[in-house]
Enzyme design. Structure first.
Site, PDB file in Angstrom:
ATOM      1  N   GLY A 137       6.888   0.542   1.484  1.00 31.80           N
ATOM      2  CA  GLY A 137       6.898   2.401   1.402  1.00 31.80           C
ATOM      3  C   GLY A 137       5.706   2.764   1.624  1.00 31.80           C
ATOM      4  CG  HIS A 193       2.776   1.550   6.594  1.00 33.47           C
ATOM      5  ND1 HIS A 193       2.509   2.483   5.881  1.00 33.47           N
ATOM      6  CD2 HIS A 193       3.322   0.730   6.417  1.00 33.47           C
ATOM      7  CE1 HIS A 193       2.300   1.427   4.843  1.00 33.47           C
ATOM      8  NE2 HIS A 193       2.173   0.497   5.211  1.00 33.47           N
ATOM      9  N   GLY A 221       0.306  -5.673   9.898  1.00 30.23           N
ATOM     10  CA  GLY A 221      -0.764  -5.259  10.101  1.00 30.23           C
ATOM     11  C   GLY A 221      -2.113  -6.898   9.620  1.00 30.23           C
ATOM     12  CD  GLU A 222      -5.896  -8.413  13.211  1.00 34.91           C
ATOM     13  OE1 GLU A 222      -6.808  -8.269  13.593  1.00 34.91           O
ATOM     14  OE2 GLU A 222      -5.313  -9.157  14.553  1.00 34.91           O
ATOM     15  CG  ASP A 255      -1.316  -6.867   4.001  1.00 34.32           C
ATOM     16  OD1 ASP A 255      -2.599  -7.037   2.729  1.00 34.32           O
ATOM     17  OD2 ASP A 255      -0.856  -6.092   4.161  1.00 34.32           O
ATOM     18  CB  VAL A 298      -5.655   2.195  10.865  1.00 30.77           C
ATOM     19  CG1 VAL A 298      -5.568   3.665  11.460  1.00 30.77           C
ATOM     20  CG2 VAL A 298      -3.898   1.970  11.958  1.00 30.77           C
ATOM     21  CB  SER A 355       0.738   1.521  -0.052  1.00 30.32           C
ATOM     22  OG  SER A 355       1.195   1.927   1.399  1.00 30.32           O
ATOM     23  NE  ARG A 356      -1.489  -3.166  -4.928  1.00 29.29           N
ATOM     24  CZ  ARG A 356      -1.146  -3.728  -4.860  1.00 29.29           C
ATOM     25  NH1 ARG A 356      -1.852  -3.972  -2.620  1.00 29.29           N
ATOM     26  NH2 ARG A 356      -0.483  -4.428  -5.437  1.00 29.29           N
TER      27      ARG A 356
HETATM   28  O1  PAF Z   1       2.685  -6.065   3.595  1.00 31.63           O
HETATM   29  C1  PAF Z   1       4.024  -5.220   3.058  1.00 31.63           C
HETATM   30  O2  PAF Z   1       4.239  -4.256   3.036  1.00 31.63           O
HETATM   31  C2  PAF Z   1       4.745  -6.926   2.432  1.00 31.63           C
HETATM   32  O3  PAF Z   1       4.474  -7.525   1.631  1.00 31.63           O
HETATM   33  C3  PAF Z   1       5.865  -7.106   3.422  1.00 31.63           C
HETATM   34  C4  PAF Z   1       5.712  -7.889   4.246  1.00 31.63           C
HETATM   35  C5  PAF Z   1       6.625  -5.315   3.701  1.00 31.63           C
HETATM   36  C6  PAF Z   1       6.657  -8.087   2.783  1.00 31.63           C
HETATM   37  O4  PAF Z   1       7.278  -6.816   1.194  1.00 31.63           O
END
Ligand code: PAF
Length: 287
Positions: free
Chosen positions: A31, A37, A150-151, A153, A179, A189-190
């Site tokens: 979220g 996203h 996403g790259e 992470d 992005v 999100s942070r």
């Molecule tokens: O990247 C994320 O937002 C989370 O680590 C994921 C892959 C949705 C798992 O909770």
């Protein structure tokens, strides 16, 4: 857009498409959706037939309870973003749906080697066990043909790829570019939790990576230490609020520590940095 809260509702929403042989694309999220996203959803929209997005803040991947508590939750905005960006089915399960047996989440066996030891694995003990359990559970429910990660992470992307190879061989893991805002800050999100000063300084992480890249172009006998110093000095001068937790250059295939003998096209810079008490991660392919 169909909103599903239970696995049963989700399966029902997908059954007609699945029976017709449509390709199911899946974007798992926690979220607080942003343009990063949306780019995952776009990619899913363009390359698959039915797009499923999940929103579930997974408690087992937070090694710090305060971080879990403070994680941004913007449910109404998330629903709107999904609706307008072309999501077909939004899956918003509650905890008992994902963890019916409570939080006994270490059941998925996956030997990760170096991937499970370095960087995020070292600094956030238990984090990837939580990610692996939730992704295992979500993939079991959604059974996607393609899942989009996403790259930003990057370590998570490699770990999920290993998970899919072992347990979901029919699911392709599709990486999607990070992005960035015009000043270079990677969307996360942070970022919502950064005050203005930290937010401005945080864009220097990307610029620090570019400085290291410049150095690597001119120096063929570089070392991890010299690159670290360049990154550190750069941030120190321009972003004194930022505290580096780690910085390193790794071989992007397995995240082993890189050296001048690593093929240039496999070099990727990684950093975790605190801006006040907000932890940010970023990475950049260097060549
Ligand atoms: O990247 C994320 O937002 C989370 O680590 C994921 C892959 C949705 C798992 O909770």
């Amino acid at each position: 857009m169909i909103l599903a809260h239970t696995s049963e509702q989700l399966k029902e929403a997908l059954s007609a498409g699945r029976n017709k042989g449509l390709k199911i694309g899946f974007v798992p999220t926690m979220g607080a959706l942003h343009q990063g996203h949306v780019s995952l959803i776009d990619k899913a929209r363009k390359t698959t037939d039915v797009v499923v997005v999940s929103v579930f803040v997974n408690p087992t991947q937070f090694n710090n309870p305060e971080d879990l508590q403070n994680y941004p939750r913007t449910v109404d905005a998330d629903v709107m973003i999904c609706k307008t960006s072309g999501c077909d089915v939004l899956f918003m399960p509650d905890e008992s749906e994902i963890y019916p047996d409570g939080f006994q989440h270490s059941i998925v066996e996956l030997s990760l080697g170096n991937l499970g030891k370095v960087m995020e694995a070292a600094y956030r003990p238990g984090h990837f066990e939580g990610v692996v359990s939730v992704v295992y559970r979500l993939f079991s429910i959604v059974q996607p043909d393609v899942a989009f990660f996403g790259e930003k992470d990057y370590q998570q992307l490699l770990i999920v790829t290993e998970l899919a190879k072992k347990y979901f061989p029919k699911t392709t893991i599709q990486p999607v570019d990070t992005v960035r805002l015009p000043d270079g800050l990677a969307l996360s999100s942070r970022n919502l939790r950064l005050d203005e000063q930290s937010r401005n300084q945080a864009s220097q992480i990307y610029k620090g990576f570019l400085k290291v890249r410049e150095f690597l172009c001119d120096n063929h006998s570089w070392s991890q230490e010299s690159c670290f110093k360049i990154f550190e000095n750069y941030l120190h001068a321009r972003a004194p609020l930022l505290k580096i937790e780690y910085f390193l250059i790794a071989d992007q295939r397995d995240l082993s520590i890189a050296s001048p003998t690593t093929p240039k096209e496999e070099l990727r810079a990684f950093a975790a940095v605190y801006a006040n008490n907000i932890r940010l991660i970023d990475n950049l392919k260097l060549f």
